[in-house]
Design an enzyme around this catalytic site. Sequence first.
Site, PDB file in Angstrom:
ATOM      1  N   HIS A  86       1.525  -3.547   9.292  1.00 46.43           N
ATOM      2  CA  HIS A  86       2.948  -3.487   8.972  1.00 46.43           C
ATOM      3  C   HIS A  86       3.713  -2.848  10.121  1.00 46.43           C
ATOM      4  O   HIS A  86       3.146  -2.131  10.952  1.00 46.43           O
ATOM      5  CB  HIS A  86       3.193  -2.669   7.701  1.00 46.43           C
ATOM      6  N   HIS A  92       0.833  -1.206   0.000  1.00 44.90           N
ATOM      7  CA  HIS A  92       0.000   0.000   0.000  1.00 44.90           C
ATOM      8  C   HIS A  92       0.869   1.259   0.000  1.00 44.90           C
ATOM      9  O   HIS A  92       0.538   2.252  -0.653  1.00 44.90           O
ATOM     10  CB  HIS A  92      -0.922   0.003   1.218  1.00 44.90           C
TER      11      HIS A  92
END
Length: 271
Positions: free
Chosen positions: A236, A194
């Site tokens: 993440h 992303h």
Amino acid sequence: MPSPRVTRAANTGSANPNTKFEFMTLLTNRINASEPNSPRHRASDSPVHRKDSFSSGATSSQQQPLPEEDCMKLNPSFLGIAMSSLLAVDLWLTKKMGVCAKDGSSWGTARPMMKLIEISGHGIPWIAGTLYCLYKSDSSAGREVNLNLLFALLLDLILVGIVKGIVKRRRPTHNRMDMFATFSVDKYSFPSGHATRAAMVSRFMLKHLVLAVPVRILVMLWAILVCMSRVMLGRHNVSDVAFGFFMGHMQYSLIEYLWLSPYTLPLLFRM
């Protein structure tokens, strides 16, 4: 008949060596008894020590020196210590910023909004939207921009998948695997796809689309929010997002270098 003086002298002279030897032996035994832990006592009186010293002396000639890499492991370098410290800070900061990782987290109520931001940076909606715009475009300039954007999105998927497959870093422990449209490689964390996509697409739009100033600001805010949502949702680590953002900028530079134009693909642009 010998005189008593001569006999006494002879007896004294013949007894002197034995007397001195017995006296020195007695003195040595007394010293060893008074100092049982002395090196001389251990070396002379302990048969176990004599056996160990003999065996160690026999095997010392057979031992090889330690390899250089083993010595380096025993003495870690400054770079290794610095990397371990940075990794510890990365994990601690990731844990602190994961405020939307679960419904019961401190910002758990904002989790649905963060998931919408997550979907806005997903690759499938961007690829589908670019294909639709490419199909509907009726100008050569529009087809050129949309075609290169599609090329950039596909290249991003390939490069991120390769890096994730090589590094194979697991996602944070507090992450919930409820992401939208995941693949097998998405179980790995490094780098953030992303973040790479947000950085690359935002630069692409700011460079090749004519946008008003408020829209340009919204594009930059969108890229920042997408990156922040990855850590806030616990998807993440901070280092994954930071490297992904940098990687996205590098991917855009690569797209600029490999730009597809009517000169490189003339048949496609005549359609």
